[in-house]
Design a protein around this motif. Structure first.
Motif, PDB file in Angstrom:
ATOM      1  N   PHE A   1       0.812  -1.218   0.000  1.00  0.00           N
ATOM      2  CA  PHE A   1       0.000   0.000   0.000  1.00  0.00           C
ATOM      3  C   PHE A   1       0.846   1.268   0.000  1.00  0.00           C
ATOM      4  O   PHE A   1       0.313   2.375  -0.135  1.00  0.00           O
ATOM      5  CB  PHE A   1      -0.995  -0.014   1.166  1.00  0.00           C
ATOM      6  CG  PHE A   1      -0.428   0.314   2.520  1.00  0.00           C
ATOM      7  CD1 PHE A   1      -0.938   1.373   3.255  1.00  0.00           C
ATOM      8  CD2 PHE A   1       0.591  -0.435   3.082  1.00  0.00           C
ATOM      9  CE1 PHE A   1      -0.442   1.681   4.519  1.00  0.00           C
ATOM     10  CE2 PHE A   1       1.091  -0.148   4.336  1.00  0.00           C
ATOM     11  CZ  PHE A   1       0.575   0.923   5.060  1.00  0.00           C
ATOM     12  N   MET A   2       2.184   1.127   0.097  1.00  0.00           N
ATOM     13  CA  MET A   2       3.076   2.276   0.010  1.00  0.00           C
ATOM     14  C   MET A   2       3.576   2.522  -1.417  1.00  0.00           C
ATOM     15  O   MET A   2       4.424   3.393  -1.644  1.00  0.00           O
ATOM     16  CB  MET A   2       4.291   2.058   0.919  1.00  0.00           C
ATOM     17  CG  MET A   2       4.011   2.210   2.404  1.00  0.00           C
ATOM     18  SD  MET A   2       3.925   3.953   2.940  1.00  0.00           S
ATOM     19  CE  MET A   2       2.180   4.266   2.820  1.00  0.00           C
ATOM     20  N   LEU A   3       3.047   1.798  -2.387  1.00  0.00           N
ATOM     21  CA  LEU A   3       3.535   1.931  -3.762  1.00  0.00           C
ATOM     22  C   LEU A   3       3.480   3.360  -4.314  1.00  0.00           C
ATOM     23  O   LEU A   3       4.419   3.773  -5.007  1.00  0.00           O
ATOM     24  CB  LEU A   3       2.767   0.982  -4.691  1.00  0.00           C
ATOM     25  CG  LEU A   3       3.410  -0.389  -4.928  1.00  0.00           C
ATOM     26  CD1 LEU A   3       2.512  -1.258  -5.791  1.00  0.00           C
ATOM     27  CD2 LEU A   3       4.785  -0.244  -5.570  1.00  0.00           C
ATOM     28  N   PRO A   4       2.429   4.147  -4.055  1.00  0.00           N
ATOM     29  CA  PRO A   4       2.473   5.524  -4.581  1.00  0.00           C
ATOM     30  C   PRO A   4       3.682   6.315  -4.084  1.00  0.00           C
ATOM     31  O   PRO A   4       4.286   7.072  -4.851  1.00  0.00           O
ATOM     32  CB  PRO A   4       1.161   6.134  -4.069  1.00  0.00           C
ATOM     33  CG  PRO A   4       0.237   4.960  -3.970  1.00  0.00           C
ATOM     34  CD  PRO A   4       1.111   3.833  -3.475  1.00  0.00           C
ATOM     35  N   HIS A   5       4.039   6.118  -2.818  1.00  0.00           N
ATOM     36  CA  HIS A   5       5.224   6.802  -2.281  1.00  0.00           C
ATOM     37  C   HIS A   5       6.492   6.283  -2.952  1.00  0.00           C
ATOM     38  O   HIS A   5       7.360   7.077  -3.342  1.00  0.00           O
ATOM     39  CB  HIS A   5       5.299   6.596  -0.774  1.00  0.00           C
ATOM     40  CG  HIS A   5       6.511   7.196  -0.134  1.00  0.00           C
ATOM     41  ND1 HIS A   5       6.700   8.557  -0.001  1.00  0.00           N
ATOM     42  CD2 HIS A   5       7.624   6.607   0.409  1.00  0.00           C
ATOM     43  CE1 HIS A   5       7.869   8.794   0.587  1.00  0.00           C
ATOM     44  NE2 HIS A   5       8.442   7.636   0.850  1.00  0.00           N
ATOM     45  N   PHE A   6       6.585   4.966  -3.104  1.00  0.00           N
ATOM     46  CA  PHE A   6       7.773   4.387  -3.726  1.00  0.00           C
ATOM     47  C   PHE A   6       7.903   4.861  -5.180  1.00  0.00           C
ATOM     48  O   PHE A   6       9.008   5.156  -5.655  1.00  0.00           O
ATOM     49  CB  PHE A   6       7.711   2.862  -3.694  1.00  0.00           C
ATOM     50  CG  PHE A   6       7.679   2.271  -2.297  1.00  0.00           C
ATOM     51  CD1 PHE A   6       8.317   2.897  -1.240  1.00  0.00           C
ATOM     52  CD2 PHE A   6       7.011   1.080  -2.048  1.00  0.00           C
ATOM     53  CE1 PHE A   6       8.300   2.358   0.046  1.00  0.00           C
ATOM     54  CE2 PHE A   6       6.989   0.528  -0.776  1.00  0.00           C
ATOM     55  CZ  PHE A   6       7.625   1.163   0.270  1.00  0.00           C
ATOM     56  N   VAL A   7       6.792   4.928  -5.887  1.00  0.00           N
ATOM     57  CA  VAL A   7       6.814   5.376  -7.283  1.00  0.00           C
ATOM     58  C   VAL A   7       7.185   6.855  -7.372  1.00  0.00           C
ATOM     59  O   VAL A   7       7.984   7.258  -8.232  1.00  0.00           O
ATOM     60  CB  VAL A   7       5.441   5.117  -7.953  1.00  0.00           C
ATOM     61  CG1 VAL A   7       5.337   5.868  -9.286  1.00  0.00           C
ATOM     62  CG2 VAL A   7       5.232   3.620  -8.178  1.00  0.00           C
ATOM     63  N   ALA A   8       6.618   7.670  -6.488  1.00  0.00           N
ATOM     64  CA  ALA A   8       6.932   9.102  -6.508  1.00  0.00           C
ATOM     65  C   ALA A   8       8.414   9.348  -6.286  1.00  0.00           C
ATOM     66  O   ALA A   8       8.998  10.276  -6.870  1.00  0.00           O
ATOM     67  CB  ALA A   8       6.105   9.833  -5.452  1.00  0.00           C
ATOM     68  N   GLU A   9       9.037   8.512  -5.450  1.00  0.00           N
ATOM     69  CA  GLU A   9      10.485   8.616  -5.256  1.00  0.00           C
ATOM     70  C   GLU A   9      11.245   8.139  -6.488  1.00  0.00           C
ATOM     71  O   GLU A   9      12.130   8.833  -6.997  1.00  0.00           O
ATOM     72  CB  GLU A   9      10.902   7.774  -4.050  1.00  0.00           C
ATOM     73  CG  GLU A   9      10.607   8.373  -2.699  1.00  0.00           C
ATOM     74  CD  GLU A   9      11.244   7.562  -1.577  1.00  0.00           C
ATOM     75  OE1 GLU A   9      11.894   8.174  -0.720  1.00  0.00           O
ATOM     76  OE2 GLU A   9      11.085   6.322  -1.563  1.00  0.00           O
ATOM     77  N   ALA A  10      10.910   6.918  -6.942  1.00  0.00           N
ATOM     78  CA  ALA A  10      11.668   6.296  -8.024  1.00  0.00           C
ATOM     79  C   ALA A  10      11.548   7.055  -9.341  1.00  0.00           C
ATOM     80  O   ALA A  10      12.520   7.142 -10.108  1.00  0.00           O
ATOM     81  CB  ALA A  10      11.213   4.849  -8.212  1.00  0.00           C
ATOM     82  N   LYS A  11      10.388   7.597  -9.623  1.00  0.00           N
ATOM     83  CA  LYS A  11      10.157   8.300 -10.889  1.00  0.00           C
ATOM     84  C   LYS A  11      10.516   9.789 -10.812  1.00  0.00           C
ATOM     85  O   LYS A  11      10.429  10.499 -11.812  1.00  0.00           O
ATOM     86  CB  LYS A  11       8.697   8.151 -11.301  1.00  0.00           C
ATOM     87  CG  LYS A  11       8.278   6.725 -11.598  1.00  0.00           C
ATOM     88  CD  LYS A  11       8.988   6.163 -12.826  1.00  0.00           C
ATOM     89  CE  LYS A  11       8.551   6.871 -14.081  1.00  0.00           C
ATOM     90  NZ  LYS A  11       9.245   6.326 -15.293  1.00  0.00           N
ATOM     91  N   GLY A  12      10.884  10.270  -9.651  1.00  0.00           N
ATOM     92  CA  GLY A  12      11.274  11.661  -9.510  1.00  0.00           C
ATOM     93  C   GLY A  12      10.111  12.635  -9.441  1.00  0.00           C
ATOM     94  O   GLY A  12      10.290  13.839  -9.663  1.00  0.00           O
TER      95      GLY A  12
END
Length: 341
Positions: free
Chosen positions: A43-54
């Motif tokens: 459920f933390m994927l949006p945070h992980f994506v926001a970091e990884a994708k800049g």
């Protein structure tokens, strides 16, 4: 059912809330932010994506991500100023408000993700029957992320629905999120575990776990199917003092969730998820199925109407003294509808 908000929950963060709630907003620059997150959870994927994708960087933010084990600690760290933003459900926001920590939701994250799993070899004669199934778990070791965590709140409510005494009829064992909780279940240190994806998929695929209650499907204490579970939160005074940072986090979160919605991004989503989740033992097929199952749950909205389901449960079980008021806790940055991605 009384005393659902255990002494452990309040003792863990109440002193920090009372002493530190009046502290001034973070002295860091407007766009330097510290975001608390729960490690190892899908459920933390949006945070992980926001970091990884800049996406945070594109929005002008300099983000320091700080791992936090559970909801009470998230509140404590926000009260102390160790984090500026975090992720919380209405239950923990309500508990924080009653201790003097005034939080607001600024953008939604995900619908209900909790699942109760058990050891594969555990006999559960009342499987599929709620609340009778909880009586099959009497006298066992119940695993939670932390004492007073949201998972424990749900489990204590479920125990009460089965007429169990949540302070006598089981042993509570804090084991953290999936990276540490799954090994505890596999080693039989705990018998049941209230958890979030990818834990149910991993435990079942590797043959040491079984699902007992799936709140995602409307099972358990009230129908939480599709009910919004948590959102990004901050202190009201932070939202007032740092509107540009708040707007930037909302923009980055919406952009990340739009990325998660596009089928062509699945390979990259899986790559990002593999680097953050305890899924090394899953087959590629099982891992992909788990990711696909969870993607529809992400949403930047936080409907006021969903608070009724939460408040009905929390007040019935005496978790809270007063309902969580959506009109006071939903900041004006929450999208009114799903974005046109």
């Amino acid at each position: 059912m009384r005393h659902i908000a255990s002494r452990a929950a309040r003792a863990l963060f109440a002193p920090a809330l009372i002493a530190l709630a009046a502290a001034s907003p973070a002295a860091a620059q407007e766009m330097d932010v510290k975001i608390g997150f729960y490690p190892g959870g899908t459920f933390m994927l949006p945070h992980f994506v926001a970091e990884a994708k800049g996406y945070y960087k594109d929005a002008g933010l300099t983000v320091t991500s700080i791992p936090v084990a559970n909801g009470p600690l998230m509140n404590s760290q926000m009260g102390s100023g160790a984090i500026d933003f975090g992720y919380q459900p209405p239950s923990n926001v309500g508990l924080a408000r009653e201790q003097g920590l005034d939080q607001v939701f600024i953008v939604g994250n995900v619908t209900m993700p909790w699942v109760l799993i058990a050891r594969k070899d555990l006999k559960v004669p009342n499987a599929g029957k709620y609340p009778q199934v909880m009586n099959d778990l009497k006298g066992l070791n119940w695993g939670v992320y932390g004492r007073g965590s949201d998972g424990e709140v749900f489990m204590r409510v479920m125990a009460g629905d089965a007429k169990l005494n949540p302070d006598k009829d089981m042993t509570w064992i804090p084991v953290g999120g999936p990276p540490t909780g799954l090994p505890a279940l596999k080693a039989s240190r705990i018998d049941v575990y209230m958890t979030i994806a990818p834990a149910p998929t991993v435990a079942e695929a590797l043959g040491y776990g079984q699902t007992i209650i799936d709140l995602r499907k409307g099972q358990g204490p009230g129908d939480f199917k599709g009910i919004h579970y948590n959102a990004v939160v901050t202190l009201r005074k932070t939202a007032q003092a740092r509107p540009k940072a708040v707007a930037a986090i909302v923009a980055a979160t919406v952009k990340a969730q739009c990325f998660l919605r596009k089928p062509e991004n699945l390979p990259e989503i899986m790559k990002i998820a593999k680097a953050k989740l305890p899924v090394a033992e899953l087959s590629e097929k099982d891992f992909e199925a788990m990711i696909r199952e969870n993607l529809p749950a992400f949403t930047p909205t936080m409907p006021a109407a969903h608070f009724k389901t939460w408040n009905d449960m929390l007040l019935r079980a005496n978790v809270l003294k007063q309902p969580v008021p959506p009109e006071e806790t939903r900041w004006n940055t929450i999208p009114a509808s799903e974005p046109a991605c």
